[in-house]
Motif scaffolding. Structure first.
Motif, PDB file in Angstrom:
ATOM      1  N   LYS A 114       0.854  -1.186   0.000  1.00 44.01           N
ATOM      2  CA  LYS A 114       0.000   0.000   0.000  1.00 44.01           C
ATOM      3  C   LYS A 114       0.889   1.235   0.000  1.00 44.01           C
ATOM      4  O   LYS A 114       2.083   1.155   0.262  1.00 44.01           O
ATOM      5  CB  LYS A 114      -0.891   0.025   1.244  1.00 44.01           C
ATOM      6  N   GLN A 115       0.296   2.376  -0.306  1.00 42.70           N
ATOM      7  CA  GLN A 115       1.054   3.622  -0.247  1.00 42.70           C
ATOM      8  C   GLN A 115       1.037   4.218   1.151  1.00 42.70           C
ATOM      9  O   GLN A 115       1.826   5.085   1.465  1.00 42.70           O
ATOM     10  CB  GLN A 115       0.503   4.635  -1.246  1.00 42.70           C
ATOM     11  N   LYS A 116       0.105   3.759   1.987  1.00 43.86           N
ATOM     12  CA  LYS A 116      -0.030   4.313   3.328  1.00 43.86           C
ATOM     13  C   LYS A 116      -0.545   3.220   4.260  1.00 43.86           C
ATOM     14  O   LYS A 116      -1.387   2.424   3.875  1.00 43.86           O
ATOM     15  CB  LYS A 116      -1.011   5.481   3.289  1.00 43.86           C
ATOM     16  N   ILE A 117      -0.013   3.159   5.479  1.00 39.63           N
ATOM     17  CA  ILE A 117      -0.507   2.220   6.474  1.00 39.63           C
ATOM     18  C   ILE A 117      -0.996   3.009   7.680  1.00 39.63           C
ATOM     19  O   ILE A 117      -0.593   4.149   7.894  1.00 39.63           O
ATOM     20  CB  ILE A 117       0.561   1.187   6.895  1.00 39.63           C
ATOM     21  N   GLU A 118      -1.855   2.382   8.461  1.00 41.31           N
ATOM     22  CA  GLU A 118      -2.396   3.026   9.647  1.00 41.31           C
ATOM     23  C   GLU A 118      -1.677   2.485  10.879  1.00 41.31           C
ATOM     24  O   GLU A 118      -1.616   1.273  11.090  1.00 41.31           O
ATOM     25  CB  GLU A 118      -3.894   2.730   9.736  1.00 41.31           C
ATOM     26  N   VAL A 119      -1.120   3.384  11.663  1.00 45.38           N
ATOM     27  CA  VAL A 119      -0.406   3.015  12.881  1.00 45.38           C
ATOM     28  C   VAL A 119      -0.989   3.853  14.016  1.00 45.38           C
ATOM     29  O   VAL A 119      -1.203   5.054  13.850  1.00 45.38           O
ATOM     30  CB  VAL A 119       1.113   3.304  12.750  1.00 45.38           C
ATOM     31  N   THR A 120      -1.244   3.232  15.150  1.00 48.74           N
ATOM     32  CA  THR A 120      -1.756   3.951  16.313  1.00 48.74           C
ATOM     33  C   THR A 120      -0.629   4.116  17.325  1.00 48.74           C
ATOM     34  O   THR A 120       0.004   3.132  17.714  1.00 48.74           O
ATOM     35  CB  THR A 120      -2.930   3.182  16.957  1.00 48.74           C
TER      36      THR A 120
END
Length: 107
Positions: free
Chosen positions: A66-72
């Protein structure tokens, strides 16, 4: 967890408000940025987190295709401030552009 080491105490003691500027994420207007002041220890800790974990995040990004991942990111007190600075750094247009370029170079 609070301050548990000499390093934590030194970071806490750096109470000087320092100018902080970050490019506006996703904004194509060159030169657009958010400007303000932040606890110098939080800035230093947040930028340390970015440097310390950039290889891991680059690997996760590459593996995700992906071009972007979600990290918390989470933290309490100084850790929350450092997490906020790190999140702002990771989401800044300049950082994302560098990561995408590195991903393209590695392909």
């Amino acid at each position: 967890r609070g301050a548990k080491s000499m390093s934590d105490l030194i970071t806490d003691a750096m109470m000087e408000a320092t100018d902080y500027e970050i490019p506006v994420p996703g904004n194509d207007n060159n030169g657009s940025s958010i400007r303000g002041k932040a606890h110098s220890g939080m800035i230093q800790s947040g930028q340390y987190l970015v440097q310390r974990h950039k290889k891991l995040l680059s690997t996760l990004l590459k593996l995700s295709n992906k071009q972007k991942i979600e990290v918390t990111l989470i933290g309490h007190s100084l850790g929350a401030g450092a997490a906020t600075i790190a999140a702002m750094e990771w989401n800044s247009k300049a950082y994302l552009r560098r990561q995408r370029q590195q991903k393209n170079d590695d392909s």
